[in-house]
Scaffold this motif. Structure first.
Motif, PDB file in Angstrom:
ATOM      1  N   LEU A 352       9.239   1.546   4.973  1.00 20.79           N
ATOM      2  CA  LEU A 352       8.004   2.208   5.344  1.00 20.79           C
ATOM      3  C   LEU A 352       6.892   1.217   5.013  1.00 20.79           C
ATOM      4  CD1 LEU A 352       6.271   4.603   6.236  1.00 20.79           C
ATOM      5  CD2 LEU A 352       6.348   5.457   3.877  1.00 20.79           C
ATOM      6  N   VAL A 353       6.191   0.752   6.051  1.00 22.52           N
ATOM      7  CA  VAL A 353       5.172  -0.276   5.863  1.00 22.52           C
ATOM      8  C   VAL A 353       3.798   0.354   6.034  1.00 22.52           C
ATOM      9  CG1 VAL A 353       4.351  -2.545   6.601  1.00 22.52           C
ATOM     10  CG2 VAL A 353       6.776  -1.979   6.798  1.00 22.52           C
ATOM     11  N   MET A 354       2.932   0.136   5.038  1.00 24.92           N
ATOM     12  CA  MET A 354       1.568   0.653   5.045  1.00 24.92           C
ATOM     13  C   MET A 354       0.624  -0.538   4.942  1.00 24.92           C
ATOM     14  SD  MET A 354       2.281   3.991   2.601  1.00 24.92           S
ATOM     15  CE  MET A 354       0.814   4.896   3.125  1.00 24.92           C
ATOM     16  N   PRO A 355       0.378  -1.229   6.061  1.00 21.15           N
ATOM     17  CA  PRO A 355      -0.331  -2.513   6.017  1.00 21.15           C
ATOM     18  C   PRO A 355      -1.795  -2.361   5.632  1.00 21.15           C
ATOM     19  CG  PRO A 355       0.077  -1.838   8.287  1.00 21.15           C
ATOM     20  CD  PRO A 355       0.810  -0.869   7.414  1.00 21.15           C
ATOM     21  N   MET A 356      -2.268  -3.330   4.828  1.00 20.86           N
ATOM     22  CA  MET A 356      -3.637  -3.295   4.331  1.00 20.86           C
ATOM     23  C   MET A 356      -4.444  -4.503   4.788  1.00 20.86           C
ATOM     24  SD  MET A 356      -2.953  -1.709   0.544  1.00 20.86           S
ATOM     25  CE  MET A 356      -4.633  -1.103   0.420  1.00 20.86           C
ATOM     26  N   GLY A 357      -3.887  -5.320   5.690  1.00 17.82           N
ATOM     27  CA  GLY A 357      -4.635  -6.468   6.199  1.00 17.82           C
ATOM     28  C   GLY A 357      -3.786  -7.724   6.217  1.00 17.82           C
ATOM     29  N   ARG A 358      -4.466  -8.878   6.382  1.00 21.73           N
ATOM     30  CA  ARG A 358      -3.825 -10.199   6.394  1.00 21.73           C
ATOM     31  C   ARG A 358      -2.721 -10.242   7.452  1.00 21.73           C
ATOM     32  NH1 ARG A 358      -3.703 -11.104  -0.229  1.00 21.73           N
ATOM     33  NH2 ARG A 358      -5.843 -10.395  -0.555  1.00 21.73           N
ATOM     34  N   ASP A 359      -1.517 -10.675   7.084  1.00 20.91           N
ATOM     35  CA  ASP A 359      -0.410 -10.727   8.054  1.00 20.91           C
ATOM     36  C   ASP A 359       0.387  -9.429   8.084  1.00 20.91           C
ATOM     37  OD1 ASP A 359       0.639 -11.131   5.440  1.00 20.91           O
ATOM     38  OD2 ASP A 359       2.431 -12.043   6.275  1.00 20.91           O
ATOM     39  N   GLN A 360      -0.040  -8.424   7.326  1.00 22.56           N
ATOM     40  CA  GLN A 360       0.784  -7.237   7.116  1.00 22.56           C
ATOM     41  C   GLN A 360       0.925  -6.389   8.375  1.00 22.56           C
ATOM     42  OE1 GLN A 360      -1.393  -5.706   3.721  1.00 22.56           O
ATOM     43  NE2 GLN A 360      -1.270  -7.768   2.844  1.00 22.56           N
ATOM     44  N   ASN A 361      -0.128  -6.316   9.195  1.00 18.17           N
ATOM     45  CA  ASN A 361       0.001  -5.587  10.461  1.00 18.17           C
ATOM     46  C   ASN A 361       1.045  -6.234  11.354  1.00 18.17           C
ATOM     47  OD1 ASN A 361      -2.012  -3.445  10.295  1.00 18.17           O
ATOM     48  ND2 ASN A 361      -3.533  -5.072  10.269  1.00 18.17           N
TER      49      ASN A 361
END
Length: 438
Positions: A352-361
């Motif tokens: 479960l990925v909850m991206p917060m910026g940078r390369d995370q999206n």
């Protein structure tokens, strides 16, 4: 300045690094692999990496003119992502303070080192444009190391940043063109910084900032095509070497593993740098506390366990070895840093990925594309988080797809061998001499 191989064939390599959280383990892993092969390696980076460099067997030189963090404490962070109003503002801050603004300082620091220490090859950072500039100005063979997916979109890929999956309709293509233009404009707003650095080093100005990447010989992506979006024909100078996964020494302490024998067991890990993750972790722990699961939350040093609510089935610790925890985990929940994401996939654990910026999206989009997990807005309420967790546990397709990627990752040659082979091959091609490491 010309590269001249040492008589033994032992390469003299300078590596550019910086304190950026998740990018540090791949840099150190690359240094370790090159040192283990017998090459003479110097890491030029923030002082916070000095101990890692020396433990790997490398020389260390701290940045002199360029920004230099003495440690990994939140107080010394050059950019605190959550303090900016939107992703473009965050990226602009990083460009100004780290990626492009100090280009001349990064370049001159590296040139100084390569003048004092005769150098056969420079390993530049994909985000430190001054490190690429140093290789061009010094006329040294240069490989760029990207610790994750490519910053410059590969053929058929959407623009880097928003976390789009590959376009399927004309509307998607139009969206990609519009976003790519906006991203290009953002990069080019910092072109005066880079061109000023280029002209101070006797080089011609560029028409676009990303053209600086064309001056290097090789782009090494420390990820796997099994994780990335498909690429019909990668550029000739791009190589996938596989994920360079290395746990920092501090991560091994503080957690003795899952206690229970029954599933589900959940590992939670968010950024080791400041991204304002406290609020999402509070809601995440609340969601886990209401479910029949056993969870371990590893924090790094960004927040304290006492900042989060307490539940008997949720253990919050400062650190813990993910390599030791993941073999027994049912699910991993993360912000989507490349290292955590690929480590979970290597163990066949859905995410479960909850991206917060940078390369995370971007990493979240690839998880979604391969069906190995779900992406969820970090602002989601605890109930929505709990529903996503239940879906990932109850629907076996997610675990099946994660295991499929794990099988492919295990079949690939080790990344530490591939980076050594690529670097030795580059120098051999440029210098027309065999490499025989000691």
């Amino acid at each position: 300045m010309e590269a001249t191989l040492a008589p033994t064939g032992r390469l003299r390599i300078v590596v550019a690094g910086w304190e950026g959280g998740g990018n540090v383990p791949p840099i150190v892993a690359a240094v370790e692999a090159l040192c283990a092969r017998g090459h003479d390696v110097t890491l030029v980076a923030d002082d916070s990496l000095a101990g890692d460099a020396r433990a790997a067997g490398a020389h260390f030189v701290g940045w002199k003119r360029a920004p230099n963090l003495p440690d990994r404490s939140p107080a010394n962070a050059l950019v605190r992502d959550h303090e900016w109003p939107d992703p473009f503002a965050v990226m602009s801050a990083w460009c100004e303070r780290v990626f492009v603004g100090p280009s001349e300082a990064h370049a001159r620091d590296l040139i100084d080192v390569m003048t004092v220490r005769p150098t056969d090859l420079l390993v530049a950072s994909d985000l430190l444009f001054g490190s690429m500039l140093a290789g061009e100005a010094a006329q040294i063979p240069t490989a760029v190391l990207a610790p994750n997916v490519s910053l410059s979109p590969l053929p058929g890929h959407p623009p880097f940043g928003p976390g789009f999956v590959p376009a399927a309709t004309e509307a998607d293509h139009a969206r990609d063109r519009a976003v790519a233009e906006a991203v290009e404009d953002l990069w080019n707003s910092f072109l005066p910084h880079l061109n000023a650095a280029r002209m101070s080093l006797g080089l011609q100005p560029l028409a676009r900032l990303l053209d600086q990447r064309k001056a290097v010989d090789l782009h090494l992506l420390a990820t796997s095509p099994a994780f990335d979006f498909p690429v019909a024909s990668p550029p000739a100078d791009v190589r996938y070497i596989g994920p360079l996964l290395r746990e920092p020494g501090w991560a091994a302490d503080g957690c003795d593993g899952f206690k229970g024998q029954a599933e589900p067991r959940i590992l939670v890990s968010f950024s080791t740098t400041e991204q304002g993750q406290r609020s999402v972790l509070v809601r995440l722990v609340e969601a886990l506390g209401a479910l029949p699961v056993e969870a371990i939350v590893t924090l790094g040093n960004m927040i304290e366990a006492s900042d989060l609510p307490s539940y008997p089935n949720v253990r919050v610790v400062a650190s813990g070895s993910h390599e030791a925890l993941l073999p027994r985990a049912t699910l991993a929940i993360t912000h989507g840093g490349h290292g955590t994401t690929l480590r979970a996939l290597r163990h066949g654990v859905p995410l479960l990925v909850m991206p917060m910026g940078r390369d995370q999206n971007e990493n979240a989009a690839r998880i979604e594309y391969h069906g190995a997990g779900l992406r969820l807005d970090p602002a989601s309420a605890a109930g929505d988080i709990a529903a996503a967790i239940c879906r990932l546990i109850d629907q076996p397709a997610f675990a099946h797809n994660a295991r499929r990627i794990a099988d492919t990752l295990r079949a690939e040659p080790p990344a530490h061998e591939r980076i050594v082979a690529e670097i030795e091959g580059l120098v051999a091609r440029r210098c027309a001499r065999p490499i025989c490491a000691a």
